[in-house]
Design a protein around this motif. Structure first.
Motif, PDB file in Angstrom:
ATOM      1  N   ARG A 163      47.766  37.479  37.818  1.00 47.09           N
ATOM      2  CA  ARG A 163      48.591  37.711  38.889  1.00 47.09           C
ATOM      3  C   ARG A 163      50.050  38.444  38.668  1.00 47.09           C
ATOM      4  NH1 ARG A 163      49.683  32.506  42.128  1.00 47.09           N
ATOM      5  NH2 ARG A 163      51.165  33.617  43.340  1.00 47.09           N
ATOM      6  N   ALA A 164      50.810  38.016  37.635  1.00 42.84           N
ATOM      7  CA  ALA A 164      51.968  38.548  37.193  1.00 42.84           C
ATOM      8  C   ALA A 164      51.935  40.009  36.913  1.00 42.84           C
ATOM      9  CB  ALA A 164      52.656  37.842  35.906  1.00 42.84           C
ATOM     10  N   TRP A 165      50.906  40.659  36.688  1.00 40.78           N
ATOM     11  CA  TRP A 165      50.882  41.919  36.303  1.00 40.78           C
ATOM     12  C   TRP A 165      51.061  42.668  37.290  1.00 40.78           C
ATOM     13  CZ3 TRP A 165      45.409  41.637  33.364  1.00 40.78           C
ATOM     14  CH2 TRP A 165      45.625  40.866  32.052  1.00 40.78           C
ATOM     15  N   TYR A 166      50.560  42.566  38.512  1.00 39.89           N
ATOM     16  CA  TYR A 166      50.978  43.421  39.619  1.00 39.89           C
ATOM     17  C   TYR A 166      52.127  42.714  40.957  1.00 39.89           C
ATOM     18  CZ  TYR A 166      47.473  40.456  42.171  1.00 39.89           C
ATOM     19  OH  TYR A 166      46.587  39.255  42.452  1.00 39.89           O
ATOM     20  N   LEU A 167      52.551  41.739  40.546  1.00 40.78           N
ATOM     21  CA  LEU A 167      53.507  41.065  41.115  1.00 40.78           C
ATOM     22  C   LEU A 167      54.966  41.176  40.368  1.00 40.78           C
ATOM     23  CD1 LEU A 167      52.179  37.934  42.746  1.00 40.78           C
ATOM     24  CD2 LEU A 167      52.163  40.180  43.756  1.00 40.78           C
ATOM     25  N   ASP A 168      55.994  41.086  41.158  1.00 37.32           N
ATOM     26  CA  ASP A 168      57.372  41.084  40.384  1.00 37.32           C
ATOM     27  C   ASP A 168      57.249  39.854  39.510  1.00 37.32           C
ATOM     28  OD1 ASP A 168      58.311  43.172  41.812  1.00 37.32           O
ATOM     29  OD2 ASP A 168      59.306  41.980  43.399  1.00 37.32           O
TER      30      ASP A 168
ATOM     31  N   GLY B 183      31.811  18.944  37.370  1.00 37.63           N
ATOM     32  CA  GLY B 183      32.056  19.667  38.553  1.00 37.63           C
ATOM     33  C   GLY B 183      32.307  21.464  38.055  1.00 37.63           C
ATOM     34  N   ARG B 184      32.172  22.290  39.163  1.00 35.58           N
ATOM     35  CA  ARG B 184      31.921  23.450  38.979  1.00 35.58           C
ATOM     36  C   ARG B 184      33.285  23.810  37.870  1.00 35.58           C
ATOM     37  NH1 ARG B 184      26.935  24.682  39.736  1.00 35.58           N
ATOM     38  NH2 ARG B 184      26.347  24.134  41.836  1.00 35.58           N
ATOM     39  N   PRO B 185      32.893  25.013  37.132  1.00 36.24           N
ATOM     40  CA  PRO B 185      34.234  25.530  36.436  1.00 36.24           C
ATOM     41  C   PRO B 185      35.486  25.927  37.242  1.00 36.24           C
ATOM     42  CG  PRO B 185      32.349  26.622  35.831  1.00 36.24           C
ATOM     43  CD  PRO B 185      31.883  25.797  37.270  1.00 36.24           C
ATOM     44  N   GLU B 186      36.655  25.221  36.514  1.00 31.54           N
ATOM     45  CA  GLU B 186      37.934  25.569  37.284  1.00 31.54           C
ATOM     46  C   GLU B 186      38.019  27.107  37.103  1.00 31.54           C
ATOM     47  OE1 GLU B 186      41.026  22.614  36.521  1.00 31.54           O
ATOM     48  OE2 GLU B 186      39.763  21.770  34.935  1.00 31.54           O
ATOM     49  N   VAL B 187      39.186  27.564  37.953  1.00 30.41           N
ATOM     50  CA  VAL B 187      39.419  28.891  38.044  1.00 30.41           C
ATOM     51  C   VAL B 187      40.861  29.192  37.367  1.00 30.41           C
ATOM     52  CG1 VAL B 187      39.798  31.224  39.141  1.00 30.41           C
ATOM     53  CG2 VAL B 187      37.850  29.599  39.721  1.00 30.41           C
TER      54      VAL B 187
ATOM     55  N   PRO C 139      34.570  24.855  30.222  1.00 34.16           N
ATOM     56  CA  PRO C 139      34.246  25.122  31.648  1.00 34.16           C
ATOM     57  C   PRO C 139      35.086  26.136  32.204  1.00 34.16           C
ATOM     58  CG  PRO C 139      35.481  23.243  31.786  1.00 34.16           C
ATOM     59  CD  PRO C 139      35.457  23.465  30.324  1.00 34.16           C
ATOM     60  N   TYR C 140      36.135  26.852  31.613  1.00 38.34           N
ATOM     61  CA  TYR C 140      36.984  27.473  32.450  1.00 38.34           C
ATOM     62  C   TYR C 140      36.646  29.057  32.593  1.00 38.34           C
ATOM     63  CZ  TYR C 140      39.679  23.789  31.517  1.00 38.34           C
ATOM     64  OH  TYR C 140      40.507  22.310  31.540  1.00 38.34           O
ATOM     65  N   ARG C 141      37.166  29.874  33.495  1.00 37.06           N
ATOM     66  CA  ARG C 141      36.626  31.346  33.600  1.00 37.06           C
ATOM     67  C   ARG C 141      37.999  32.007  33.901  1.00 37.06           C
ATOM     68  NH1 ARG C 141      32.554  30.371  38.385  1.00 37.06           N
ATOM     69  NH2 ARG C 141      34.129  29.972  40.214  1.00 37.06           N
ATOM     70  N   PRO C 142      38.092  33.331  33.599  1.00 36.58           N
ATOM     71  CA  PRO C 142      39.279  34.212  34.178  1.00 36.58           C
ATOM     72  C   PRO C 142      38.754  34.428  35.631  1.00 36.58           C
ATOM     73  CG  PRO C 142      38.469  34.888  32.103  1.00 36.58           C
ATOM     74  CD  PRO C 142      37.303  33.851  32.464  1.00 36.58           C
ATOM     75  N   ARG C 143      39.737  34.764  36.433  1.00 36.12           N
ATOM     76  CA  ARG C 143      39.570  35.185  37.736  1.00 36.12           C
ATOM     77  C   ARG C 143      40.329  36.439  38.022  1.00 36.12           C
ATOM     78  NH1 ARG C 143      39.604  32.039  43.500  1.00 36.12           N
ATOM     79  NH2 ARG C 143      39.858  33.644  44.930  1.00 36.12           N
ATOM     80  N   TYR C 144      40.009  37.513  38.592  1.00 36.91           N
ATOM     81  CA  TYR C 144      40.677  38.801  38.683  1.00 36.91           C
ATOM     82  C   TYR C 144      41.111  38.810  40.132  1.00 36.91           C
ATOM     83  CZ  TYR C 144      40.021  39.766  33.814  1.00 36.91           C
ATOM     84  OH  TYR C 144      40.035  39.774  32.398  1.00 36.91           O
ATOM     85  N   GLU C 145      42.228  38.909  40.567  1.00 37.95           N
ATOM     86  CA  GLU C 145      42.668  39.374  41.833  1.00 37.95           C
ATOM     87  C   GLU C 145      43.293  40.755  42.054  1.00 37.95           C
ATOM     88  OE1 GLU C 145      44.816  36.195  43.675  1.00 37.95           O
ATOM     89  OE2 GLU C 145      43.424  34.754  43.346  1.00 37.95           O
ATOM     90  N   ILE C 146      42.509  41.639  42.864  1.00 36.73           N
ATOM     91  CA  ILE C 146      43.079  43.065  42.888  1.00 36.73           C
ATOM     92  C   ILE C 146      43.580  43.540  44.149  1.00 36.73           C
ATOM     93  CG2 ILE C 146      42.576  45.530  42.233  1.00 36.73           C
ATOM     94  CD1 ILE C 146      40.471  44.523  40.219  1.00 36.73           C
ATOM     95  N   PRO C 147      44.674  43.681  44.440  1.00 33.82           N
ATOM     96  CA  PRO C 147      45.328  44.073  45.606  1.00 33.82           C
ATOM     97  C   PRO C 147      44.314  45.296  46.248  1.00 33.82           C
ATOM     98  CG  PRO C 147      47.121  43.553  44.415  1.00 33.82           C
ATOM     99  CD  PRO C 147      46.004  43.793  43.552  1.00 33.82           C
ATOM    100  N   VAL C 148      44.345  45.427  47.627  1.00 35.40           N
ATOM    101  CA  VAL C 148      43.606  46.497  48.140  1.00 35.40           C
ATOM    102  C   VAL C 148      44.347  47.782  47.808  1.00 35.40           C
ATOM    103  CG1 VAL C 148      42.651  47.399  50.180  1.00 35.40           C
ATOM    104  CG2 VAL C 148      42.198  45.171  49.672  1.00 35.40           C
ATOM    105  N   GLU C 149      45.492  47.694  48.008  1.00 31.58           N
ATOM    106  CA  GLU C 149      46.370  48.797  47.785  1.00 31.58           C
ATOM    107  C   GLU C 149      46.285  49.258  46.441  1.00 31.58           C
ATOM    108  OE1 GLU C 149      49.024  45.811  48.244  1.00 31.58           O
ATOM    109  OE2 GLU C 149      47.304  45.599  49.475  1.00 31.58           O
ATOM    110  N   MET C 150      45.861  48.728  45.644  1.00 32.76           N
ATOM    111  CA  MET C 150      45.769  49.281  44.159  1.00 32.76           C
ATOM    112  C   MET C 150      44.429  50.191  43.975  1.00 32.76           C
ATOM    113  SD  MET C 150      47.085  46.265  41.858  1.00 32.76           S
ATOM    114  CE  MET C 150      46.772  47.250  40.420  1.00 32.76           C
TER     115      MET C 150
END
Length: 260
Positions: free
Chosen positions: A82-87, A73-77, A239-250
């Motif tokens: 997440r913890a870097w920009y959330l409490d 199957g496709r690589p898991e994400v 088959p793993y890969r990092p996924r970056y989630e960046i809030p629009v406010e940042m």
């Protein structure tokens, strides 16, 4: 520069890999047999076997006794940021992140006093040979190895406090930001560089993979102001890969400050 000459099995693996990546061999599809590879590419059985094994070692195919080889199957994400920009959570950030994905996260860690090699000394802005706390990690999700990491901190950073080692004492497993905050050090930013390389033998043994396959290493450094307080190498294999989630406010804040 002398041109790089690939072996026949590597050329075959390149072609089959491309077919998996672009969907011509979708997840769950039957992977060509050795006999089919031999016929399609006009090669000997040994060459066909080495090409097929290369893709298996990369985690692109799955072989079970008595069954046809299938495309995985496709690589898991794996989300790492997440913890870097959330409490920060009150416990381990890794456990919290895996729980948010409906998985059971765990890790093993071992800390020891070591001397900083040149590359690490440069990243920490200390002298080569200075003492550091070196911590080796193995992270798992649902009991399967995901990635490994090694962290280095200047030995005198936290003095003799209970926060001296990342995973020991009352603040063990809290993450670098919360742990250093307990001793009055405010981590203000983190910088990452994505470095491609191949998997080493010792790393392969831990992850249950083949040495020499392509991986990425995330070189991450935490800063308190302009001072580096910790640096780490995160080895992320297929088959793993990092996924970056960046809030629009940042992004908007960065644009307002003229940051591109």
């Amino acid at each position: 520069m002398r041109p790089i000459t690939k072996r026949k099995y590597e050329i075959i693996a390149d072609d089959l890999r491309a077919r998996i990546i672009d969907g011509r061999l979708p997840p769950g599809a039957r992977f060509p047999t050795l006999a089919e590879i031999q016929e399609d590419y006009a090669v000997a059985e040994g060459t066909a076997f080495r090409a097929a094994k290369l893709l298996f070692d990369e985690g692109l195919t799955d072989t079970r006794p008595g069954a046809a080889t299938r495309v995985r199957g496709r690589p898991e994400v794996i989300r790492l940021v997440r913890a870097w920009y959330l409490d920060p959570p009150s416990g381990s950030p890794w456990h919290a992140e895996m729980a948010a994905q409906g998985r059971v996260g765990a890790f093993e860690a071992h800390s020891e006093t070591a001397t900083a090699p040149p590359a690490i000394a440069e990243r920490l802005a200390i002298a080569t040979g200075d003492s550091v706390v070196r911590t080796a990690y193995k992270y798992t999700a649902d009991a399967k190895p995901t990635f490994i990491a090694t962290s280095w901190e200047p030995l005198g950073l936290t003095g003799t406090s209970a926060a001296q080692t990342p995973e020991g004492g009352p603040f063990g497993g809290w993450g670098i930001i919360r742990r250093l905050a307990e001793v009055g050090i405010t981590v203000s930013r983190a910088v990452e560089e994505i470095v491609p390389r191949t998997l080493t033998g010792p790393e392969a043994d831990i992850l249950g993979l083949r040495a020499g396959i392509a991986i990425i290493v995330i070189e991450r450094t935490h800063f308190a102001g302009d001072k580096p307080v910790e640096t780490a190498d995160m080895v992320v294999p297929p088959p793993y890969r990092p996924r970056y989630e960046i809030p629009v406010e940042m992004v908007e804040d960065a644009e307002e400050m003229g940051v591109e």
